[in-house]
Design a protein around this motif. Structure first.
Motif, PDB file in Angstrom:
ATOM      1  N   ILE A  85      -7.148   7.891  14.758  1.00  0.00           N
ATOM      2  CA  ILE A  85      -6.842   6.503  14.413  1.00  0.00           C
ATOM      3  C   ILE A  85      -6.852   6.325  12.902  1.00  0.00           C
ATOM      4  CG2 ILE A  85      -7.557   4.089  14.668  1.00  0.00           C
ATOM      5  CD1 ILE A  85      -8.904   4.884  17.309  1.00  0.00           C
ATOM      6  N   LEU A  86      -7.837   6.943  12.252  1.00  0.00           N
ATOM      7  CA  LEU A  86      -7.987   6.783  10.808  1.00  0.00           C
ATOM      8  C   LEU A  86      -6.796   7.342  10.038  1.00  0.00           C
ATOM      9  CD1 LEU A  86     -10.009   5.606   8.803  1.00  0.00           C
ATOM     10  CD2 LEU A  86     -11.034   7.883   8.613  1.00  0.00           C
ATOM     11  N   ARG A  87      -6.108   8.303  10.616  1.00  0.00           N
ATOM     12  CA  ARG A  87      -4.935   8.858   9.931  1.00  0.00           C
ATOM     13  C   ARG A  87      -3.867   7.785   9.709  1.00  0.00           C
ATOM     14  NH1 ARG A  87      -6.489  13.841  12.297  1.00  0.00           N
ATOM     15  NH2 ARG A  87      -5.504  13.437  14.304  1.00  0.00           N
ATOM     16  N   PHE A  88      -3.822   6.796  10.595  1.00  0.00           N
ATOM     17  CA  PHE A  88      -2.883   5.694  10.378  1.00  0.00           C
ATOM     18  C   PHE A  88      -3.328   4.827   9.205  1.00  0.00           C
ATOM     19  CE2 PHE A  88      -2.173   6.786  14.850  1.00  0.00           C
ATOM     20  CZ  PHE A  88      -0.795   6.926  14.847  1.00  0.00           C
ATOM     21  N   GLY A  89      -4.621   4.861   8.886  1.00  0.00           N
ATOM     22  CA  GLY A  89      -5.101   4.141   7.714  1.00  0.00           C
ATOM     23  C   GLY A  89      -4.784   4.860   6.420  1.00  0.00           C
ATOM     24  N   GLU A  90      -4.721   6.184   6.471  1.00  0.00           N
ATOM     25  CA  GLU A  90      -4.410   6.959   5.275  1.00  0.00           C
ATOM     26  C   GLU A  90      -3.001   6.649   4.776  1.00  0.00           C
ATOM     27  OE1 GLU A  90      -5.044  10.930   6.548  1.00  0.00           O
ATOM     28  OE2 GLU A  90      -7.238  10.755   6.587  1.00  0.00           O
ATOM     29  N   ASN A  91      -2.109   6.322   5.712  1.00  0.00           N
ATOM     30  CA  ASN A  91      -0.725   5.967   5.355  1.00  0.00           C
ATOM     31  C   ASN A  91      -0.350   4.662   6.055  1.00  0.00           C
ATOM     32  OD1 ASN A  91       0.262   8.551   3.879  1.00  0.00           O
ATOM     33  ND2 ASN A  91      -0.708   9.320   5.731  1.00  0.00           N
ATOM     34  N   ASP A  92      -1.193   3.667   5.880  1.00  0.00           N
ATOM     35  CA  ASP A  92      -1.041   2.421   6.624  1.00  0.00           C
ATOM     36  C   ASP A  92       0.262   1.711   6.282  1.00  0.00           C
ATOM     37  OD1 ASP A  92      -1.622  -0.512   7.428  1.00  0.00           O
ATOM     38  OD2 ASP A  92      -3.322   0.610   8.229  1.00  0.00           O
ATOM     39  N   LEU A  93       0.969   1.286   7.316  1.00  0.00           N
ATOM     40  CA  LEU A  93       2.253   0.600   7.141  1.00  0.00           C
ATOM     41  C   LEU A  93       2.162  -0.541   6.145  1.00  0.00           C
ATOM     42  CD1 LEU A  93       5.210  -0.088   8.164  1.00  0.00           C
ATOM     43  CD2 LEU A  93       4.069  -1.636   9.771  1.00  0.00           C
ATOM     44  N   LEU A  94       1.076  -1.316   6.189  1.00  0.00           N
ATOM     45  CA  LEU A  94       0.975  -2.517   5.361  1.00  0.00           C
ATOM     46  C   LEU A  94       0.874  -2.206   3.882  1.00  0.00           C
ATOM     47  CD1 LEU A  94      -1.430  -4.835   7.396  1.00  0.00           C
ATOM     48  CD2 LEU A  94       0.954  -4.240   7.808  1.00  0.00           C
ATOM     49  N   CYS A  95       0.635  -0.947   3.553  1.00  0.00           N
ATOM     50  CA  CYS A  95       0.448  -0.565   2.149  1.00  0.00           C
ATOM     51  C   CYS A  95       1.723  -0.044   1.501  1.00  0.00           C
ATOM     52  CB  CYS A  95      -0.650   0.492   2.052  1.00  0.00           C
ATOM     53  SG  CYS A  95      -2.258  -0.113   2.614  1.00  0.00           S
ATOM     54  N   TYR A  96       2.810   0.028   2.257  1.00  0.00           N
ATOM     55  CA  TYR A  96       4.068   0.549   1.712  1.00  0.00           C
ATOM     56  C   TYR A  96       5.113  -0.556   1.707  1.00  0.00           C
ATOM     57  CZ  TYR A  96       1.908   5.064   1.602  1.00  0.00           C
ATOM     58  OH  TYR A  96       1.058   6.104   1.283  1.00  0.00           O
ATOM     59  N   ARG A  97       5.482  -0.982   0.515  1.00  0.00           N
ATOM     60  CA  ARG A  97       6.332  -2.152   0.348  1.00  0.00           C
ATOM     61  C   ARG A  97       7.700  -1.780  -0.226  1.00  0.00           C
ATOM     62  NH1 ARG A  97       2.745  -6.527   0.343  1.00  0.00           N
ATOM     63  NH2 ARG A  97       0.908  -5.867   1.521  1.00  0.00           N
ATOM     64  N   ALA A  98       8.666  -2.566   0.164  1.00  0.00           N
ATOM     65  CA  ALA A  98      10.009  -2.415  -0.418  1.00  0.00           C
ATOM     66  C   ALA A  98      10.018  -3.018  -1.825  1.00  0.00           C
ATOM     67  CB  ALA A  98      11.028  -3.123   0.456  1.00  0.00           C
ATOM     68  N   ASP A  99      10.712  -2.359  -2.741  1.00  0.00           N
ATOM     69  CA  ASP A  99      10.890  -2.968  -4.056  1.00  0.00           C
ATOM     70  C   ASP A  99      12.183  -3.778  -4.118  1.00  0.00           C
ATOM     71  OD1 ASP A  99      12.545  -0.803  -3.898  1.00  0.00           O
ATOM     72  OD2 ASP A  99      11.928   0.117  -5.790  1.00  0.00           O
ATOM     73  N   ALA A 130       1.635   0.512  -2.458  1.00  0.00           N
ATOM     74  CA  ALA A 130       2.693   1.209  -3.202  1.00  0.00           C
ATOM     75  C   ALA A 130       4.021   0.505  -2.946  1.00  0.00           C
ATOM     76  CB  ALA A 130       2.780   2.668  -2.772  1.00  0.00           C
ATOM     77  N   GLU A 131       4.917   0.587  -3.911  1.00  0.00           N
ATOM     78  CA  GLU A 131       6.253   0.008  -3.764  1.00  0.00           C
ATOM     79  C   GLU A 131       7.300   1.099  -3.857  1.00  0.00           C
ATOM     80  OE1 GLU A 131       6.895  -3.107  -6.540  1.00  0.00           O
ATOM     81  OE2 GLU A 131       5.433  -4.457  -5.617  1.00  0.00           O
ATOM     82  N   GLY A 132       8.409   0.888  -3.180  1.00  0.00           N
ATOM     83  CA  GLY A 132       9.485   1.866  -3.194  1.00  0.00           C
ATOM     84  C   GLY A 132       9.111   3.121  -2.429  1.00  0.00           C
ATOM     85  N   LEU A 133       9.468   4.272  -2.979  1.00  0.00           N
ATOM     86  CA  LEU A 133       9.228   5.548  -2.305  1.00  0.00           C
ATOM     87  C   LEU A 133       7.944   6.221  -2.774  1.00  0.00           C
ATOM     88  CD1 LEU A 133      12.874   6.964  -2.402  1.00  0.00           C
ATOM     89  CD2 LEU A 133      11.736   5.722  -0.536  1.00  0.00           C
ATOM     90  N   THR A 134       7.138   5.527  -3.535  1.00  0.00           N
ATOM     91  CA  THR A 134       5.913   6.102  -4.078  1.00  0.00           C
ATOM     92  C   THR A 134       4.847   6.241  -2.996  1.00  0.00           C
ATOM     93  OG1 THR A 134       6.373   5.008  -6.174  1.00  0.00           O
ATOM     94  CG2 THR A 134       4.139   5.851  -5.850  1.00  0.00           C
ATOM     95  N   HIS A 135       4.140   7.387  -3.012  1.00  0.00           N
ATOM     96  CA  HIS A 135       3.019   7.576  -2.092  1.00  0.00           C
ATOM     97  C   HIS A 135       1.740   7.100  -2.760  1.00  0.00           C
ATOM     98  CE1 HIS A 135       0.349   9.348   0.880  1.00  0.00           C
ATOM     99  NE2 HIS A 135      -0.343   9.886  -0.121  1.00  0.00           N
ATOM    100  N   VAL A 136       0.834   6.552  -1.974  1.00  0.00           N
ATOM    101  CA  VAL A 136      -0.444   6.111  -2.519  1.00  0.00           C
ATOM    102  C   VAL A 136      -1.569   6.685  -1.668  1.00  0.00           C
ATOM    103  CG1 VAL A 136      -0.415   3.956  -1.172  1.00  0.00           C
ATOM    104  CG2 VAL A 136      -1.823   4.121  -3.234  1.00  0.00           C
ATOM    105  N   ASP A 137      -2.576   7.240  -2.334  1.00  0.00           N
ATOM    106  CA  ASP A 137      -3.770   7.728  -1.641  1.00  0.00           C
ATOM    107  C   ASP A 137      -4.787   6.597  -1.571  1.00  0.00           C
ATOM    108  OD1 ASP A 137      -2.932  10.391  -1.223  1.00  0.00           O
ATOM    109  OD2 ASP A 137      -3.437  10.900  -3.295  1.00  0.00           O
ATOM    110  N   GLN A 138      -5.276   6.333  -0.375  1.00  0.00           N
ATOM    111  CA  GLN A 138      -6.323   5.329  -0.240  1.00  0.00           C
ATOM    112  C   GLN A 138      -7.641   5.892  -0.763  1.00  0.00           C
ATOM    113  OE1 GLN A 138      -5.625   2.306   0.446  1.00  0.00           O
ATOM    114  NE2 GLN A 138      -3.491   2.725   1.031  1.00  0.00           N
ATOM    115  N   THR A 139      -8.468   5.042  -1.300  1.00  0.00           N
ATOM    116  CA  THR A 139      -9.730   5.494  -1.878  1.00  0.00           C
ATOM    117  C   THR A 139     -10.685   5.943  -0.769  1.00  0.00           C
ATOM    118  OG1 THR A 139     -10.786   3.312  -1.774  1.00  0.00           O
ATOM    119  CG2 THR A 139      -9.466   3.826  -3.739  1.00  0.00           C
ATOM    120  N   PRO A 140     -11.595   6.865  -1.088  1.00  0.00           N
ATOM    121  CA  PRO A 140     -12.600   7.268  -0.095  1.00  0.00           C
ATOM    122  C   PRO A 140     -13.418   6.080   0.400  1.00  0.00           C
ATOM    123  CG  PRO A 140     -12.585   8.806  -1.937  1.00  0.00           C
ATOM    124  CD  PRO A 140     -11.697   7.663  -2.329  1.00  0.00           C
TER     125      PRO A 140
END
Length: 238
Positions: A85-99, A130-140
């Motif tokens: 389940i937590l893996r969905f938090g590592e790349n959570d949909l809500l954190c990736y935005r269109a620019d 993150a916006e656009g195609l940029t990847h973002v790492d969530q903090t520990p």
């Protein structure tokens, strides 16, 4: 398979309630006793058995299939399920935005920002965006906060949250449903902001519509399982 029973009943059992077919307790596919935490859930599953016709069709008993998965899988593999389940938090949909286009970006902000704010306030999970195609790492720290929220769940809630996170692509949306901040329908709609925008722009085909309907139904059943598995005093408090 052919229907092999006449009477369906619910009876108390050690640790909860059991569904009985002609007086014999239902077992899971792995031959474990199907013990449900509440009478309400046991009765809902019993009704699925009662609704069968001359043939028993497993696909028409979604609550039974989910409960079997919880008993045979989730309850015995709690930590791996939380990791999944937590893996969905590592790349959570809500954190990736269109620019762009701005109309889509605005919909995302309007729909998703309040849920992320709730996750921060309620669970201490401050998610990075993150916006656009940029990847973002969530903090520990954010991931640890999400894990604490999952660690507090019973197996039936974890099983339901795994389904919701899988469908929506978001552990934040799943937790929001689990905590009553969002309804299942609202979470599903928020998870489809991009798809809805694209469908409005380019149209949607029949196959995609059918797939969406199936996913929505699956999510609704996961929420039903989670809600029915809660003791009545917890439901009243929520």
């Amino acid at each position: 398979m052919k229907r092999f029973y006449k009477d369906v009943s619910v009876a108390p059992a050690d640790g909860g309630f059991a569904v009985q077919l002609d007086g014999r307790r239902v077992q899971t596919p792995a031959r474990n006793p199907l013990i449900l935490p509440t009478e309400r859930l046991a009765e809902a599953i019993a009704q699925e058995w009662r609704a069968q016709g001359e043939e028993v069709v497993a696909t028409t008993m979604p609550l039974l299939r989910l409960a079997n998965t919880v008993v045979d899988g989730v309850a015995m593999n709690r930590d791996p399920v939380i990791d999944a389940i937590l893996r969905f938090g590592e790349n959570d949909l809500l954190c990736y935005r269109a620019d762009q286009p701005e109309a889509l970006a605005a919909r995302q902000r309007e729909g998703w920002d309040p849920v992320l704010a709730w996750a921060h306030q309620h669970h201490g999970a401050k998610m990075r965006i993150a916006e656009g195609l940029t990847h973002v790492d969530q903090t520990p720290e954010a991931l640890a906060a999400l894990r604490r929220a999952l660690d507090a769940r019973d197996p039936f809630s974890l099983g339901a949250l795994h389904v919701i996170a899988s469908i929506t692509g978001s552990v934040v949306l799943a937790l929001a449903v689990g905590d009553g901040f969002l309804s299942g329908g609202d979470a599903f709609a928020l998870s489809r902001i991009d798809e809805i925008y694209q469908a409005e722009t380019w149209g949607e085909d029949a196959e995609a519509t059918k797939r969406v309907s199936n996913l929505a139904h699956e999510l609704v059943k996961a929420v039903e399982l989670m809600t029915a598995a809660r003791p009545e005093r917890v439901q009243e408090r929520n």
